[in-house]
Every structure is written in structure tokens, then in C-alpha cells.
Design an enzyme around this catalytic site. Structure first.
Site, PDB file in Angstrom:
ATOM      1  CD  GLU A 111      -7.000 -16.467  18.496  1.00 49.88           C
ATOM      2  OE1 GLU A 111      -8.011 -16.859  19.103  1.00 49.88           O
ATOM      3  OE2 GLU A 111      -6.890 -15.313  18.069  1.00 49.88           O
ATOM      4  CE1 TYR A 140     -11.490 -16.844  16.164  1.00 48.23           C
ATOM      5  CE2 TYR A 140     -10.410 -18.461  17.579  1.00 48.23           C
ATOM      6  CZ  TYR A 140     -10.718 -17.152  17.276  1.00 48.23           C
ATOM      7  OH  TYR A 140     -10.238 -16.150  18.069  1.00 48.23           O
ATOM      8  CG  ASP A 171     -14.760 -15.997  18.108  1.00 47.75           C
ATOM      9  OD1 ASP A 171     -15.519 -15.217  17.496  1.00 47.75           O
ATOM     10  OD2 ASP A 171     -14.121 -15.659  19.117  1.00 47.75           O
TER      11      ASP A 171
END
Ligand code: SF4
Length: 373
Positions: free
Chosen positions: A54, A137, A155
Site C-alpha cells: 500500500e 487509507y 484512496d
């Protein structure tokens, strides 16, 4: 069907979100199961892998991220390996991904996990959120995918999709719009598959509901207000663009009589802290790039260098700047007289030793042109 077909006035209010258990969820998950791309960070509940992917993918396209992700895991297979690594090694492994504060934060967060959580990645959303470099996020992604927590992961992709699903006519960057999207996603999250749902939304944003939405291929168009209202191409509404500054800079690859190049490690703190750089800087008004590089080298090394010629002009972007970098090959006429500058010493390093040192994007591209990276 064409999303522009029924172009009408923008909706005054956002449409209500589909209710929980709505076919929207079923349709999206069914589509995702059929088309999802087989990335190495998928199909795992390992929070370390999910976290690294991520952070890595925040500024990197997924396809390009695969190579970096695989190399990173080879170098740092688990949290302990990152926590125990020197900062320079972590930065070197991050080279090419840019925004190096992300790599520094990964190392700091890994240390925190080792010291405060006994090496176990924390499960609670607020504990994940408190780690350095982890925002809403990323925390939502890790909590939902690794631990099955009903947390949204919103996101830019998901914001764009939901700006259309809800037909939001306010600028999407406004805090209220993001809150509205986050709550709409939270309300839809299926209790038995929150991580799959979050990933499916991101995939929808990446593959179908991109900058130019492919509404004809969309599994959720029956529940998309912008599709219904013919406003998909006008969503999301953008706010005023912040101007990007164009900077014109120079850098010198200065060689001494032994063919070694002059580099230094940047001081701690500030932009590109701890990374390596070539001598150089900004071009002043009325100065040619060649004059600028000669001035910067003389200032940095305390001795003039002969500017032999331009190697390349590279363009790159960082933070809110766009930069044009002119790279020159230079030679010192006399033995090197390096001196301290800003507290960091210039060193003479053989080209073969530069490959393992992290450089900011512009300088790295110059070194690549010479085959030194
Ligand atoms: Fe089109 Fe689907 Fe995006 Fe709606 S969610 S705008 S139908 S691609």
C-alpha cells in the site's frame, strides 16, 4: 451505453448511497472475483506485505510496483529485517520509487512494531493509524484486508468512483466530499468480506471507472447516479489546480584524475535527507546552464572544474515542482580539494560504487545515462 448520452444539469445534491446488502455489493464482488489482476500482494492476509504494497503503490502504478515489491521482500522479508536495517540500506532499496520519506517512515514504523508490539503488527485500526507514515487509507486497507475489520479504505480511485456513484457536484478535494464517500463506503462494507470489497472498489477505479469511465463495461452502472444523470464525464468536480513550479537546475559529474566522481550524502533533515547527490543547484537569472554548473562546483569544492560538455537533459517532478536538470561532465584540473559544505563532506567515489547508493530521481537518471546505475 454512453455515459454522456443524457448529459443534464449537475445534480444539486449527492444521490443516496446504495443501502447495505444492496446488489451493488454482490455485483462488484462478483466482477472482482472474475477479473482481478494477480498481483503478489493479493491473496494474502499478511499485514506486513499488505502494508508495504500500500505504501509503495501510493505513487507507483501497480504493474511497475510488482518489480519493486518483489525486490523489497527479497531484501526485507519481514518487519524485523526492516527494523534492523540501516537507513541507507532502506533508502537504497526504495530507489526509483521517489518520495523517500515513505521509506524512512516504514523503517521507523517497523522499529515501533518491534519495540512496542513485540514484533506483531497491531490489529486495532487506531494503533495501525498511529504508526509513522500510515494515514486513513493505508490503515483502512491493512485493517480490512489483513484483519477483516469493517474499515473503509478511500484512496483517489475510490473517491473518483464514488464521486460518480453518488453524483457529487462539490469539488472532490473538499473535506465534506471525502467524508461523504467514506461514510457511503462504510455503510456498504459486507461484514464477511470488507477487505475484498475495498480491493474491488480500487480495482474498479483502476480498470473501469478511470479518468475516462468505461460505463458500458461497468458492473455497478445500475446503481451509479452519475451514469443515470449523464454526468459521469463531469465527475469528479475538481477544485482550482495548485500551480506547479518549474525549476531549472544543473548537476556536474565531476571526475578526478583517477576517474572517481564527486558525491556527498545530504545532511539529515530536509528534502532528500540521507540520500546522495552530485554537486549542482539552481540556474540563476541570465546564467547559462554551463555557467551555473561551473559556479556550483567551484562553490562546493573550492576549486574550479573544466566543464567538458552536456551529458543529458532530464525532466522529473517532485513534491509540487517540475524540474529540468542539465547534466554536465566536468574534470578537475588540479587534485581534489574537497571541503565541508553544509556539514556534509564531498567524497570521491569510483563509478562502480555508485549503484548501491540512493540518489534523487534527476541525479539517478543522469547516472543511468552513463551506465553507472
Ligand atoms: Fe460509469 Fe461505473 Fe464509473 Fe458509474 S461507476 S461512472 S457507471 S464506470
Amino acid at each position: 451505453m454512453n455515459a454522456k448520452r443524457k448529459r443534464g444539469k449537475p445534480a444539486k445534491r449527492a444521490a443516496p448511497a446504495p443501502p447495505p446488502g444492496h446488489p451493488y455489493v454482490r455485483n462488484l464482488l462478483g466482477w472482482y472475483a472474475a477479473v482481478k489482476r494477480p498481483f503478489p500482494w493479493r491473496g494474502t492476509a499478511d499485514p506486513y506485505r499488505i502494508w508495504i504494497s500500500e505504501i509503495m503503490l501510493q505513487q507507483t502504478q501497480a504493474e511497475r510496483g510488482v518489480r519493486h515489491f518483489t525486490a523489497w521482500l527479497r531484501r526485507f522479508p519481514d518487519i524485523r529485517a526492516v527494523a534492523e536495517a540501516a537507513e541507507a540500506d532502506v533508502l537504497a532499496a526504495w530507489e526509483g520509487l521517489g518520495y523517500y520519506s515513505r521509506a524512512r517512515n516504514i523503517r521507523l514504523a517497523a522499529k515501533r512494531v518491534m519495540e512496542e508490539h513485540g514484533g506483531e503488527f497491531p490489529r486495532a485500526h487506531e494503533k495501525i493509524l498511529s504508526l509513522p507514515g500510515v494515514g486513513d487509507y493505508t490503515a483502512g486497507s491493512i485493517a480490512s484486508i489483513a484483519f477483516g475489520a469493517p474499515e473503509p479504505a478511500v484512496d483517489a480511485n475510490v473517491l473518483r468512483v464514488f464521486a460518480r456513484v453518488l453524483d457529487i457536484c462539490a469539488p472532490i478535494a473538499a473535506a465534506g466530499a471525502k467524508r461523504m464517500v467514506t461514510e457511503a463506503v462504510r455503510a456498504l462494507l459486507p461484514a464477511d468480506a470488507p477487505g475484498e470489497f475495498n480491493q474491488a472498489l480500487m480495482e474498479l477505479g483502476a480498470l473501469v471507472c478511470g479518468r475516462s469511465p468505461k460505463c458500458g463495461e461497468c458492473p455497478v452502472r445500475g446503481d451509479c447516479a452519475a451514469f443515470r444523470n449523464g454526468t459521469a464525464a463531469d465527475r469528479p468536480v475538481k477544485g482550482a489546480k495548485s500551480a506547479r513550479t518549474l525549476r531549472e537546475t544543473v548537476a556536474g559529474i565531476v571526475l578526478d584524475a583517477d576517474g572517481k566522481a564527486c558525491v556527498r550524502r545530504r545532511p539529515p533533515g530536509g528534502l532528500w535527507a540521507g540520500m546522495w547527490e552530485l554537486p549542482g543547484g539552481e540556474i540563476e537569472n541570465g546564467e547559462s546552464p554551463g555557467e551555473a554548473v561551473a559556479r556550483h562546483i567551484a562553490g562546493a569544492l573550492g576549486t574550479p572544474a573544466a566543464v567538458r560538455g552536456e551529458i543529458a537533459v532530464v525532466r522529473h517532478g517532485y513534491t509540487t515542482n517540475r524540474a529540468v536538470l542539465h547534466g554536465y561532465l566536468c574534470e578537475l584540473a588540479e587534485p581534489a580539494q574537497t571541503r565541508r559544505d553544509d556539514g556534509a563532506a564531498w567524497k570521491w567515489v569510483a563509478p562502480g560504487e555508485l549503484a548501491s547508493r540512493p540518489f534523487p530521481a534527476g541525479h539517478r537518471k543522469l547516472l543511468e545515462r552513463l551506465g553507472w546505475k
